[in-house]
Design an enzyme around this catalytic site. Structure first.
Site, mmCIF file in Angstrom:
data_model
loop_
_atom_site.group_PDB
_atom_site.id
_atom_site.type_symbol
_atom_site.label_atom_id
_atom_site.label_comp_id
_atom_site.label_asym_id
_atom_site.label_seq_id
_atom_site.Cartn_x
_atom_site.Cartn_y
_atom_site.Cartn_z
ATOM 1 N N GLU A 165 0.672 -1.149 0.079
ATOM 2 C CA GLU A 165 0.016 -0.049 0.111
ATOM 3 C C GLU A 165 0.804 1.329 0.095
ATOM 4 O O GLU A 165 0.568 2.215 0.955
ATOM 5 C CB GLU A 165 -1.044 -0.003 1.136
ATOM 6 C CG GLU A 165 -2.041 -1.077 0.948
ATOM 7 C CD GLU A 165 -3.181 -0.915 2.028
ATOM 8 O OE1 GLU A 165 -3.375 0.236 2.651
ATOM 9 O OE2 GLU A 165 -4.130 -1.876 1.702
ATOM 10 N N GLU A 370 -5.385 -8.692 0.285
ATOM 11 C CA GLU A 370 -6.231 -8.280 1.350
ATOM 12 C C GLU A 370 -7.777 -8.075 0.789
ATOM 13 O O GLU A 370 -8.070 -7.661 0.125
ATOM 14 C CB GLU A 370 -5.581 -7.008 1.906
ATOM 15 C CG GLU A 370 -4.427 -6.953 2.992
ATOM 16 C CD GLU A 370 -4.105 -6.073 3.441
ATOM 17 O OE1 GLU A 370 -4.748 -5.159 4.104
ATOM 18 O OE2 GLU A 370 -2.590 -5.738 3.757
HETATM 19 C C1 BGP Z 1 -4.704 -2.338 5.140
HETATM 20 C C2 BGP Z 1 -3.276 -2.745 5.521
HETATM 21 C C3 BGP Z 1 -3.101 -3.597 6.834
HETATM 22 C C4 BGP Z 1 -4.402 -3.778 7.671
HETATM 23 C C5 BGP Z 1 -5.617 -3.300 6.868
HETATM 24 C C6 BGP Z 1 -6.968 -3.245 8.053
HETATM 25 O O1 BGP Z 1 -4.647 -0.901 4.804
HETATM 26 O O2 BGP Z 1 -2.343 -3.095 4.644
HETATM 27 O O3 BGP Z 1 -1.960 -3.695 7.473
HETATM 28 O O4 BGP Z 1 -4.241 -2.988 8.670
HETATM 29 O O5 BGP Z 1 -5.669 -2.308 6.063
HETATM 30 O O6 BGP Z 1 -6.747 -1.793 8.434
HETATM 31 P P1 BGP Z 1 -7.208 -1.641 10.051
HETATM 32 O O7 BGP Z 1 -6.687 -2.453 10.863
HETATM 33 O O8 BGP Z 1 -7.122 0.018 9.964
HETATM 34 O O9 BGP Z 1 -8.618 -1.930 10.057
#
Ligand code: BGP
Length: 469
Positions: A165, A370
């Protein structure tokens, strides 16, 4: 588009799940690891920090055994630079190498394909003190780190993700954490950092191809299609503005070797264009990814800018994320989609739509790295009934199946997350895993792993190669 028959998930589809080191591992200062920027950032005091997290560093054997029981064919995890080269550059840490050799061996033992993220938000703090990604020397440091990874793990790892990201880090730096004192870099500084990351990425992609003949490497971006708020032509242009600046510009550079023309004009016009050296174009054009890795959570809906400060607003439910930019676009509501408890839009059809756009644009196979729903899961009598997660993943998998039927080449799905990890700014109040980690925000308890309902459901999906979706 309606079809008489849906295509099946391909044979060998990588049914997986994801984590990142700083959110799962803990052991933040063990075995020679140095602090990363994430360890030094200011995080909300009311939530768990990253020091112990889900203790995956010590429990990886138990966890990988459970992933095998889940049926995973792939496990996406990140290796922290700070464990491999604690000084940012210089000597390699043997304990760090040994640990990940063992993690990879353990995955392979169960036939799980390791998918390795080289960089998940965690620059060594010692490099940050020397200017971080703003310092062009960090490019070479990353190449050195990449070389160490390919040397020690290259024969055992096929799938490499360069940088997780990059677009979130550049566009929403506050979402990752705040540097001590709370001051974030200016936009000009961020786009210079971005340029250096692009150079570093191109160089490690080239190196990977030279050092690992069977290796495949690609960027992992947060990609999302944008909808115009209305059929007004101005709304469509604003939605395109943001889609280009937020998504395509970050994938065009690694794939096509230069910035998207609209993005470059935006940077020039606002005095944000990075300093570029003579050799940079050749570096960026010197390597191409083998696939696009994509994190997808939600879509956005965009209206025309009004050209004043009211264009900017905080995302509902998440004050760290500011949306809108004066003179570019403003965020709008979409009455056709629902939202999670944290204000994230739930839009499986948007997933299909985004996949179509990504494939049409880059003609590269896509790996989903993801996707998932954060929720305050509750454990009752040793069980976690997360039917909302089952519904979310079922609908998104169905969207992938439709996209595959549309002709998009998707070769794997690694939802967030394999097990509960610390959410970057909502601690353990917001969980994503198939495995519940029994700890509270500050009470670590025994951190027992408990299979959620979604675990059993996903196990069946994998067993049947998604046939019933
Ligand atoms: C993405 C990241 C992850 C994870 C996910 C969920 O942007 O790559 O590392 O954190 O988001 O986000 P959050 O934990 O803020 O809900």
């Amino acid at each position: 588009m309606q079809y008489s028959e849906l295509k099946a998930f391909p044979t060998g589809f990588l049914w997986g799940a994801s984590t990142s080191a700083y959110q799962a591992e803990g052991a933040w200062d063990e075995d020679g690891k140095s602090p990363s920027i994430i360890d030094q950032y200011e995080h909300p005091k009311e939530y768990a920090d990253f020091k112990v997290a889900s203790d995956h560093y010590h429990r990886y054997k138990e966890d990988i055994r459970l992933f095998a029981e889940l049926g995973l064919k792939a496990y996406r995890f990140s290796i922290p630079w700070t464990r491999i080269i604690p000084g940012g550059t210089g000597p390699v840490n043997p304990a760090g190498i040994a640990h990940y050799q063992d993690v990879i061996r353990e995955c392979r033992r169960y036939g799980i394909e390791p998918v390795v993220t080289m960089y998940h938000f965690d620059l060594p703090y010692c490099l940050e003190e020397k200017g971080g990604w703003g310092n062009r020397k960090t490019v070479q440091a990353f190449v050195e780190y990449g070389k160490a990874l390919f040397t020690h793990f290259g024969s055992e790892v096929t799938y490499w993700l360069t940088i997780n990201e990059q677009n979130t880090m550049i566009l929403h730096p506050g979402a990752i954490g705040l540097p001590a004192g709370g001051k974030l870099p200016s936009k000009k500084e961020l786009y210079q950092q971005n340029h250096h990351m692009m150079l570093a990425q191109a160089k490690v992609m080239k190196l990977c191809h030279e050092m690992c003949p069977q290796g495949k490497i690609g960027p992992a971006l947060n990609l999302t299609a944008m909808y115009p708020a209305s059929s007004s032509p101005e709304d469509s242009i604003a939605a395109h503005n943001w889609e280009v600046l937020r998504c395509w510009n970050f994938a065009d550079v690694p794939v096509f070797g230069w910035y998207h023309p609209l993005a470059w004009r935006y940077l020039e016009d606002r005095g944000l264009a990075p300093e570029v050296e003579e050799e940079d174009r050749a570096i960026l054009q010197g390597a191409t990814p083998d696939f696009i890795a994509m994190n997808y959570y939600s879509t956005a809906t965009i209206a025309a800018s009004r050209g004043d400060a009211s264009d900017v607003s905080a995302r509902a439910g998440d004050q760290q994320i500011m949306l809108g930019e004066e003179g570019v676009y403003r965020a709008a509501e979409n009455p056709f989609v629902s939202k999670t408890k944290y204000g994230w839009v739930i839009d499986p059809s948007g997933f299909r739509y985004t996949l179509r756009k990504v494939y049409e644009r880059y003609h590269l196979p896509v790996l989903i790295t993801e996707n998932g729903i954060g929720a305050p899961d509750v454990i009752e009598d040793g069980q976690v009934h997360d039917d909302y997660r089952i519904a979310f993943i079922r609908d998104h998998l169905h969207a992938i199946r439709l996209a595959i039927t549309d002709g998009v080449e998707v070769f794997g799905y690694c939802p967030w997350a394999a097990l509960d990890v610390v959410s970057t700014h909502q601690g353990y109040q917001k969980r994503y895993g198939f495995l519940y980690v029994d700890r509270d925000e500050f009470d670590l308890k025994e951190m027992k792993r408990v299979k959620k309902d979604s675990f059993f459901w996903y196990q069946k999906v994998i067993e049947e190669n998604g046939a019933f979706l």
